[in-house]
Scaffold this motif. Sequence first.
Motif, PDB file in Angstrom:
ATOM      1  N   ASP A  64      -4.622  -8.136  -2.298  1.00  0.00           N
ATOM      2  CA  ASP A  64      -5.460  -7.722  -3.430  1.00  0.00           C
ATOM      3  C   ASP A  64      -5.624  -6.204  -3.461  1.00  0.00           C
ATOM      4  OD1 ASP A  64      -5.765 -10.315  -4.239  1.00  0.00           O
ATOM      5  OD2 ASP A  64      -7.686 -10.617  -3.236  1.00  0.00           O
ATOM      6  N   ALA A  65      -5.874  -5.608  -2.298  1.00  0.00           N
ATOM      7  CA  ALA A  65      -6.009  -4.156  -2.235  1.00  0.00           C
ATOM      8  C   ALA A  65      -4.691  -3.473  -2.575  1.00  0.00           C
ATOM      9  CB  ALA A  65      -6.478  -3.734  -0.847  1.00  0.00           C
ATOM     10  N   ALA A  66      -3.579  -4.051  -2.121  1.00  0.00           N
ATOM     11  CA  ALA A  66      -2.268  -3.456  -2.385  1.00  0.00           C
ATOM     12  C   ALA A  66      -1.920  -3.508  -3.862  1.00  0.00           C
ATOM     13  CB  ALA A  66      -1.200  -4.163  -1.555  1.00  0.00           C
ATOM     14  N   ARG A  67      -2.356  -4.533  -4.560  1.00  0.00           N
ATOM     15  CA  ARG A  67      -2.094  -4.620  -5.998  1.00  0.00           C
ATOM     16  C   ARG A  67      -2.807  -3.510  -6.757  1.00  0.00           C
ATOM     17  NH1 ARG A  67      -2.848 -11.159  -6.515  1.00  0.00           N
ATOM     18  NH2 ARG A  67      -0.630 -11.758  -6.392  1.00  0.00           N
ATOM     19  N   ARG A  68      -4.033  -3.203  -6.348  1.00  0.00           N
ATOM     20  CA  ARG A  68      -4.820  -2.194  -7.057  1.00  0.00           C
ATOM     21  C   ARG A  68      -4.473  -0.779  -6.623  1.00  0.00           C
ATOM     22  NH1 ARG A  68     -11.067  -3.665  -7.550  1.00  0.00           N
ATOM     23  NH2 ARG A  68     -10.892  -1.768  -8.796  1.00  0.00           N
ATOM     24  N   TYR A  69      -4.171  -0.617  -5.321  1.00  0.00           N
ATOM     25  CA  TYR A  69      -3.892   0.721  -4.792  1.00  0.00           C
ATOM     26  C   TYR A  69      -2.623   0.656  -3.933  1.00  0.00           C
ATOM     27  CZ  TYR A  69      -8.809   1.146  -6.086  1.00  0.00           C
ATOM     28  OH  TYR A  69      -9.998   1.117  -6.764  1.00  0.00           O
ATOM     29  N   PRO A  70      -1.487   0.391  -4.534  1.00  0.00           N
ATOM     30  CA  PRO A  70      -0.267   0.149  -3.743  1.00  0.00           C
ATOM     31  C   PRO A  70       0.150   1.323  -2.875  1.00  0.00           C
ATOM     32  CG  PRO A  70       0.247   0.419  -6.081  1.00  0.00           C
ATOM     33  CD  PRO A  70      -1.235   0.289  -5.985  1.00  0.00           C
ATOM     34  N   THR A  71       0.079   2.541  -3.411  1.00  0.00           N
ATOM     35  CA  THR A  71       0.546   3.675  -2.603  1.00  0.00           C
ATOM     36  C   THR A  71      -0.353   3.905  -1.404  1.00  0.00           C
ATOM     37  OG1 THR A  71      -0.665   5.197  -4.058  1.00  0.00           O
ATOM     38  CG2 THR A  71       1.648   4.812  -4.557  1.00  0.00           C
ATOM     39  N   ILE A  72      -1.657   3.709  -1.582  1.00  0.00           N
ATOM     40  CA  ILE A  72      -2.593   3.946  -0.483  1.00  0.00           C
ATOM     41  C   ILE A  72      -2.457   2.872   0.592  1.00  0.00           C
ATOM     42  CG2 ILE A  72      -5.038   4.032   0.153  1.00  0.00           C
ATOM     43  CD1 ILE A  72      -5.550   5.360  -2.545  1.00  0.00           C
ATOM     44  N   VAL A  73      -2.506   1.610   0.190  1.00  0.00           N
ATOM     45  CA  VAL A  73      -2.446   0.524   1.174  1.00  0.00           C
ATOM     46  C   VAL A  73      -1.099   0.517   1.882  1.00  0.00           C
ATOM     47  CG1 VAL A  73      -2.504  -1.986   1.475  1.00  0.00           C
ATOM     48  CG2 VAL A  73      -4.149  -0.869  -0.042  1.00  0.00           C
ATOM     49  N   CYS A  74      -0.022   0.737   1.142  1.00  0.00           N
ATOM     50  CA  CYS A  74       1.293   0.738   1.776  1.00  0.00           C
ATOM     51  C   CYS A  74       1.459   1.931   2.715  1.00  0.00           C
ATOM     52  CB  CYS A  74       2.398   0.722   0.719  1.00  0.00           C
ATOM     53  SG  CYS A  74       2.543  -0.878  -0.126  1.00  0.00           S
ATOM     54  N   GLN A  75       0.805   3.055   2.411  1.00  0.00           N
ATOM     55  CA  GLN A  75       0.844   4.183   3.339  1.00  0.00           C
ATOM     56  C   GLN A  75       0.077   3.859   4.622  1.00  0.00           C
ATOM     57  OE1 GLN A  75       2.498   7.223   3.372  1.00  0.00           O
ATOM     58  NE2 GLN A  75       3.626   6.176   1.734  1.00  0.00           N
ATOM     59  N   VAL A  76      -0.989   3.094   4.521  1.00  0.00           N
ATOM     60  CA  VAL A  76      -1.684   2.631   5.732  1.00  0.00           C
ATOM     61  C   VAL A  76      -0.730   1.787   6.570  1.00  0.00           C
ATOM     62  CG1 VAL A  76      -3.529   1.171   6.626  1.00  0.00           C
ATOM     63  CG2 VAL A  76      -3.998   2.721   4.724  1.00  0.00           C
ATOM     64  N   HIS A  77      -0.033   0.852   5.910  1.00  0.00           N
ATOM     65  CA  HIS A  77       0.898  -0.018   6.635  1.00  0.00           C
ATOM     66  C   HIS A  77       2.034   0.794   7.258  1.00  0.00           C
ATOM     67  CE1 HIS A  77      -0.520  -3.582   3.960  1.00  0.00           C
ATOM     68  NE2 HIS A  77      -1.346  -3.329   4.948  1.00  0.00           N
ATOM     69  N   LEU A  78       2.542   1.773   6.519  1.00  0.00           N
ATOM     70  CA  LEU A  78       3.592   2.626   7.060  1.00  0.00           C
ATOM     71  C   LEU A  78       3.065   3.416   8.252  1.00  0.00           C
ATOM     72  CD1 LEU A  78       6.447   3.790   6.887  1.00  0.00           C
ATOM     73  CD2 LEU A  78       5.594   5.444   5.209  1.00  0.00           C
ATOM     74  N   GLY A  79       1.832   3.909   8.139  1.00  0.00           N
ATOM     75  CA  GLY A  79       1.224   4.641   9.244  1.00  0.00           C
ATOM     76  C   GLY A  79       1.043   3.780  10.483  1.00  0.00           C
ATOM     77  N   ILE A  80       0.740   2.501  10.301  1.00  0.00           N
ATOM     78  CA  ILE A  80       0.603   1.598  11.443  1.00  0.00           C
ATOM     79  C   ILE A  80       1.898   1.562  12.248  1.00  0.00           C
ATOM     80  CG2 ILE A  80       0.406  -0.835  12.106  1.00  0.00           C
ATOM     81  CD1 ILE A  80      -1.624  -1.167   9.839  1.00  0.00           C
ATOM     82  N   VAL A  81       3.022   1.400  11.549  1.00  0.00           N
ATOM     83  CA  VAL A  81       4.322   1.362  12.228  1.00  0.00           C
ATOM     84  C   VAL A  81       4.593   2.708  12.905  1.00  0.00           C
ATOM     85  CG1 VAL A  81       6.811   1.087  11.902  1.00  0.00           C
ATOM     86  CG2 VAL A  81       5.213  -0.369  10.627  1.00  0.00           C
ATOM     87  N   GLU A  82       4.322   3.782  12.178  1.00  0.00           N
ATOM     88  CA  GLU A  82       4.576   5.117  12.706  1.00  0.00           C
ATOM     89  C   GLU A  82       3.738   5.385  13.959  1.00  0.00           C
ATOM     90  OE1 GLU A  82       5.033   9.608  10.892  1.00  0.00           O
ATOM     91  OE2 GLU A  82       3.506   8.281  10.040  1.00  0.00           O
ATOM     92  N   GLY A  83       2.449   5.066  13.900  1.00  0.00           N
ATOM     93  CA  GLY A  83       1.575   5.307  15.041  1.00  0.00           C
ATOM     94  C   GLY A  83       1.953   4.475  16.249  1.00  0.00           C
ATOM     95  N   ALA A  84       2.321   3.215  16.018  1.00  0.00           N
ATOM     96  CA  ALA A  84       2.709   2.343  17.129  1.00  0.00           C
ATOM     97  C   ALA A  84       3.989   2.850  17.787  1.00  0.00           C
ATOM     98  CB  ALA A  84       2.892   0.913  16.632  1.00  0.00           C
ATOM     99  N   LEU A  85       4.954   3.274  16.976  1.00  0.00           N
ATOM    100  CA  LEU A  85       6.200   3.806  17.536  1.00  0.00           C
ATOM    101  C   LEU A  85       5.943   5.100  18.300  1.00  0.00           C
ATOM    102  CD1 LEU A  85       8.728   3.160  14.615  1.00  0.00           C
ATOM    103  CD2 LEU A  85       8.551   1.916  16.777  1.00  0.00           C
ATOM    104  N   GLU A  86       5.094   5.956  17.749  1.00  0.00           N
ATOM    105  CA  GLU A  86       4.749   7.196  18.445  1.00  0.00           C
ATOM    106  C   GLU A  86       4.114   6.898  19.805  1.00  0.00           C
ATOM    107  OE1 GLU A  86       3.798  10.137  14.628  1.00  0.00           O
ATOM    108  OE2 GLU A  86       2.161   9.161  15.717  1.00  0.00           O
TER     109      GLU A  86
END
Length: 240
Positions: A177-199
Motif C-alpha cells: 500500500d505504501a509502495a503504491r502511493r510513494y513508489p520511489t520512496i518505499v523502493c529506495q528504502v528497500h534498495l537501501g536495505i540490500v545496500e546496507g546489508a551488503l556493506e
Amino acid sequence: MENRELRPGPHATPTPASHLALSPQRITVLDDVRAHAPARINDIAERLGLHANTVREHLDALVGHGLVERTTEPARGRGRPAKVYRPMPAADPALSGRDYAGLATALAGHIARTSSDPEGDARAAGREWGRELAHESDCDTDDPHAYALDLLTRLGFAPHDRGPALGVALPMCPLLDAARRYPTIVCQVHLGIVEGALEEIGAPTGPGLDLLPFAEPGACRLFLPDPTVPPVCCSPRSDS
C-alpha cells in the motif's frame, strides 16, 4: 474492459500470536524457539520437560500459523538431516499487519513532504535497517548474491533470480500500500536495505545496484552489483 493495476502482490503477513487462540503450552514452545533458535525438537523437549511428540505437534501448528519456520540442517555424521525451527521475521509484532502498513505509508508521506531529498533520505534509512538486519541474520555471507536473495526471501519479497542481465524479480511487497502511493520512496528504502546489508558483510555495493519500481507486470526488478567490477572507491584514479 476491466482496468487492473499490475503491481507486486501483497505480502502474506503472519497472524500475530496475540490474535490467535494459542494455549499457554504452545506459547511456551514459541518463546523457547525465539530464545534458542535454531532450535531442535529434542532440545526443546528437554528444556521444557515435554515429550518430543508433543513439542512436534506444537511446532507444526506454529509453522501453520506462520509464526515459526522449519528448515533442515546438514546431518552430523551418519545421522539424518535435522529439522530446526526459527521464529519467522516480525512474528507477533506489536502492531497488526494493517496498522504496520498504515504507519509505513504515513512515514513515507512525511518524508515526501518534509525532506529536501526524499529518495536519498529513504535510501539512507534503508541502509541503516539493512545493517541491523545483517547483524541479526545467520545467512551465509560467502556468496553476497545468494546472501541478498536469502535476505529478501526472509523479508517476504519472494525473489526470482533471472540472471545478471534481467536482474531479480520481486513479485511480493511487504509494504504494498505504501509502495503504491510513494513508489520511489518505499523502493529506495528497500534498495537501501540490500545496500546496507551488503556493506555490513563487506560485499561490493556498486556499480550496478539498482531497483526499478513496478518494472514488469506484477513485480519490481532488482539489479545486484556485478562481482567482476571493482567498487568505485577502488577504481584507478585519474590525475587528469
